[in-house]
Design a protein around this motif. Structure first.
Motif, PDB file in Angstrom:
ATOM      1  N   SER A  73      -3.626   3.392   3.231  1.00  0.00           N
ATOM      2  CA  SER A  73      -2.574   3.411   4.251  1.00  0.00           C
ATOM      3  C   SER A  73      -1.469   2.409   3.907  1.00  0.00           C
ATOM      4  N   LEU A  74      -1.822   1.363   3.175  1.00  0.00           N
ATOM      5  CA  LEU A  74      -0.836   0.371   2.740  1.00  0.00           C
ATOM      6  C   LEU A  74       0.053   0.888   1.606  1.00  0.00           C
ATOM      7  N   PHE A  75      -0.289   2.033   1.023  1.00  0.00           N
ATOM      8  CA  PHE A  75       0.486   2.580  -0.110  1.00  0.00           C
ATOM      9  C   PHE A  75       1.367   3.741   0.291  1.00  0.00           C
ATOM     10  N   LYS A  76       1.322   4.161   1.543  1.00  0.00           N
ATOM     11  CA  LYS A  76       2.012   5.413   1.876  1.00  0.00           C
ATOM     12  C   LYS A  76       3.516   5.284   1.624  1.00  0.00           C
ATOM     13  N   GLY A  77       4.035   6.221   0.884  1.00  0.00           N
ATOM     14  CA  GLY A  77       5.459   6.198   0.547  1.00  0.00           C
ATOM     15  C   GLY A  77       5.802   5.287  -0.609  1.00  0.00           C
ATOM     16  N   ASP A  80       6.091   8.869  -4.572  1.00  0.00           N
ATOM     17  CA  ASP A  80       5.870  10.285  -4.266  1.00  0.00           C
ATOM     18  C   ASP A  80       6.564  11.143  -5.306  1.00  0.00           C
ATOM     19  N   ASN A 309       1.624  11.884   3.485  1.00  0.00           N
ATOM     20  CA  ASN A 309       1.300  10.471   3.603  1.00  0.00           C
ATOM     21  C   ASN A 309       0.998  10.069   5.031  1.00  0.00           C
ATOM     22  N   ALA A 425       0.192  -5.946   7.694  1.00  0.00           N
ATOM     23  CA  ALA A 425       0.407  -4.858   6.730  1.00  0.00           C
ATOM     24  C   ALA A 425       1.716  -5.074   5.966  1.00  0.00           C
ATOM     25  N   ALA A 429       2.406  -5.497   1.943  1.00  0.00           N
ATOM     26  CA  ALA A 429       3.366  -4.656   1.212  1.00  0.00           C
ATOM     27  C   ALA A 429       4.242  -5.495   0.288  1.00  0.00           C
ATOM     28  N   VAL A 432       2.240  -5.726  -2.739  1.00  0.00           N
ATOM     29  CA  VAL A 432       2.230  -4.437  -3.443  1.00  0.00           C
ATOM     30  C   VAL A 432       3.494  -4.284  -4.279  1.00  0.00           C
ATOM     31  N   ARG A 433       4.636  -4.568  -3.680  1.00  0.00           N
ATOM     32  CA  ARG A 433       5.904  -4.451  -4.411  1.00  0.00           C
ATOM     33  C   ARG A 433       5.908  -5.361  -5.645  1.00  0.00           C
TER      34      ARG A 433
END
Lengths: 439, 439
Positions: A73-77, A80, A309, A425, A429, A432-433
């Motif tokens: 869920s933390l990766f959605k978008g 793609d 997503n 969250a 992110a 993640v970035r």
């Protein structure tokens, strides 16, 4: 005078029971974690500690998301519309290499918030650090069947495979008596797991009487890889390893021929269909109407947040119903009732918990959602099954009850601090970035 | 000091302009019905009569629903999962035989409520009693392009075809200077309209400089019927009648071969894609990626409430993006930006109003929606285009502005009494049930 803990009334009950009873202006009574009464009025000599007025809406079993990777869920978008290998190598793998237990916990809280808000009361998860998935689900009050992913290469969680089996065994023991959490043994896929891994995982599942869950025949590339490596089809490979059986849950099951479907039905293998993910990743269209016709129990899943997503099972139902109609060029395929069953009672049966949840029946656990139908897109209503599949959305869910506990009331989450979960969250992110850009 | 009537700030502007500018923490200013400023702050020496705080969300052009039968919103869920002829003969025709102007007006108010609530600011309609569709849209404050359906058999509205042309001409004159309503000439389809009807309708459209709108190549049965009757394909039939041109909007355009796509691009024919309806009715999968590659302007529509069964363009975008990926077995097909363009600027261009709406540009009419992204299913956000297509839903729209007028604020409709509209719709549904059961 006996007192029910919670009574829901003034709505239409879609029980999804074996007779598919629909009770207009129905009444459902809960004692503790259990459905104590389903009917058209509260039994005499009883009263309610708390009453929920369904406002003329629909009262249905909570939805079952049969296949998730909740922390994603933390990766959605994040990425793609990319070729698979680019998506994996440039985005997913770099992140998974860096993630830790807190990342998983946060991602699962976020996913649980989304699921509760969109009417999902049970999910079945496969990912990493699953002890923390279980803990987050338990904190959120969401029922789940989870398992640590096992494969031939080192895991960001447990390291060497040997530790994966130890970790899984610990999970099984730790969560054994939990009212919400169950554990499964979960080898990743036939092309990422050696025959030895698969046989050992299967033995562990049989010993502990847990489901064995695996990604199966999801892509043509996978089917070809198995044929090349072992000289047999994925199903033949399962058969050769003596793994095909009623404890096996096959996620995706896209690329199968009619004789394989017949064989899978014979073994009692369960299937989880992931229409949106299979579409978005261009995996193919699973032969779901054919599987159901052969008697296979087919549930429904959203797959992970990076390939959908979203985790809204209402749109998943809508998409699955429509996809198979156009695939078959037959509008009678996958009617609304069949699809709603996949997301409720059939999904529960697929996960081996059809005796616990998936329908509104006395004695079952109270996993229930109430849909607000006083909205223009649900007005008028000729057929509630049609509206649930073709018109309703997750945000139409007004109340969510899991295991007898009210976890969302009037769209307010009662088990989670939503602002805090979203703030955490967003912090993840940032990581993640960073991980992706430092590739 | 000049004063803007409305200023929207504290959100990310996705302009959908030719440069696809994205302005973080942007500011959009409206004077009257027009966008007066798009930038990152309010111009000096200006102030705002009213300010909307977008709350860190997304500010995007209102969505364009390129093909609807709005009053059929009263039929949604009436009959699903049926063969086409049973659906038409037992449900749709009996109802259409009985309906009147008030039915149409009520159904359109209901559809407009759903559209405003899900971020649609313009729709293009084909149905009966369209003067009342236009009136209901105008009352609701929704921009529209509408036309009375013309066909070879008597109409429940105007009776004989001759009156249909008179009715259409009256519509054109009546609504000529309306700020929201435009009129098109709308023959139903090639298989329901004689060559004479089509030629006359085309001439009327050319004379009045309005679009000519027609259902086109929606089903294989239609293609075969045209070939059988006229000895040529639907496109060849258009060519023979001298109708193929840039004023023509072809709804559906499902069954086309590559050479036909190339020809249509050459003529400048516009296409409206209706993914969900084509799936639900098993019509087929339109070759949209190929059409876009050839340079055809393709918009997006939901079709009527009886074949979808919702008017949420967010799920329409999601479904279209995913459908074409799995059809092509290529995840790079129909990326999120392409799909969002179809629902905004390309949709506007397809309807011939690309100079008025479909993007956030100074001088265009102020048709704008604000998306609330502070929700778990939209958190975190790496890419706003991805979220709008794959994760957002109509209910995430927080404010809707059409022609400079705030028609929904904080999810409250400002132009309609929602309770009253739903109550009237439920009364009409009583009639619908009666008409169907008296068959």
């Amino acid at each position: 005078m006996t007192t029910f803990d919670l009574v829901i009334q003034n709505g239409t009950l879609l029980t999804m029971d074996p007779e598919n009873r629909v009770i207009e202006n129905g009444c459902l009574c809960i004692s503790g974690d259990t459905i104590a009464h389903v009917g058209d009025h509260i039994p005499e000599d009883h009263k309610a500690s708390k009453t929920i007025n369904a406002g003329g809406g629909l009262i249905i079993p909570g939805l079952i998301n049969g296949h998730t990777h909740a922390p994603m869920s933390l990766f959605k978008g994040l990425a793609d519309d990319l070729p698979l290998m680019e998506w994996l190598n440039q985005y997913i793998f770099p992140v998974e290499k860096n993630m830790d237990a807190d990342f998983i916990y946060t991602g699962t809280l976020l996913a649980c918030a989304e699921m509760i808000l969109s009417g999902t009361t049970t999910f079945c998860d496969m990912y990493l650090f699953e002890d923390h998935v279980a803990a987050a689900a338990f904190q959120s009050g969401v029922r789940c069947l989870v398992g640590e992913v096992l494969y031939d290469f080192p895991s960001p969680n447990y390291g060497d495979l040997e530790n994966g089996f130890v970790y899984t065994e610990r999970l099984i023991n730790k969560w054994k008596n939990n009212p919400l959490v169950s554990i499964a043994v979960e080898p990743h896929a036939l092309f990422t797991c050696s025959p030895e891994l698969l046989e050992r995982a299967n033995q562990m599942a049989l010993n502990h009487k847990t489901p064995l869950i695996i990604h199966f025949a999801e892509t043509l590339a996978e089917v070809e890889a198995i044929k090349k490596k072992y000289g047999r089809s994925p199903l033949e490979h399962l058969e050769a390893l003596n793994i095909a059986g009623s404890h096996l849950i096959a996620d995706h099951a896209v690329h199968l021929d009619p004789s394989e479907i017949e064989k899978m039905a014979g073994y009692g293998i369960k299937v989880i269909h992931n229409a949106e993910s299979n579409m978005k990743l261009s995996s193919g269209i699973a032969p779901v109407p054919q599987m159901i016709a052969q008697g296979i129990t087919v549930g429904m899943g959203t797959d992970g947040g990076a390939s959908n997503n979203n985790m809204d099972l209402f749109t998943e139902m809508d998409m699955a119903a429509k996809l198979h109609k156009v695939q078959a060029m037959d509008p009678t395929v996958m009617d609304a009732l069949t699809v709603l069953k996949m997301a409720t009672i059939e999904g529960a049966k697929a996960l081996g918990i059809g005796h616990i949840t998936g329908s509104l029946e006395t004695g079952k656990k109270a996993d229930i959602i109430v849909i607000d139908t006083r909205k223009p897109h649900l007005t008028p209503m000729y057929n509630p099954f049609s509206h649930l599949v073709y018109a309703a959305r997750g945000q139409d869910v007004k109340h969510t009850i899991i295991n007898g506990r009210l976890v969302m009331e009037n769209r307010q989450l009662l088990t989670l601090n939503l602002e805090e979960v979203m703030a955490r969250a967003m912090e993840k992110a940032v990581d993640v970035r960073k991980w992706v850009s430092s590739q």
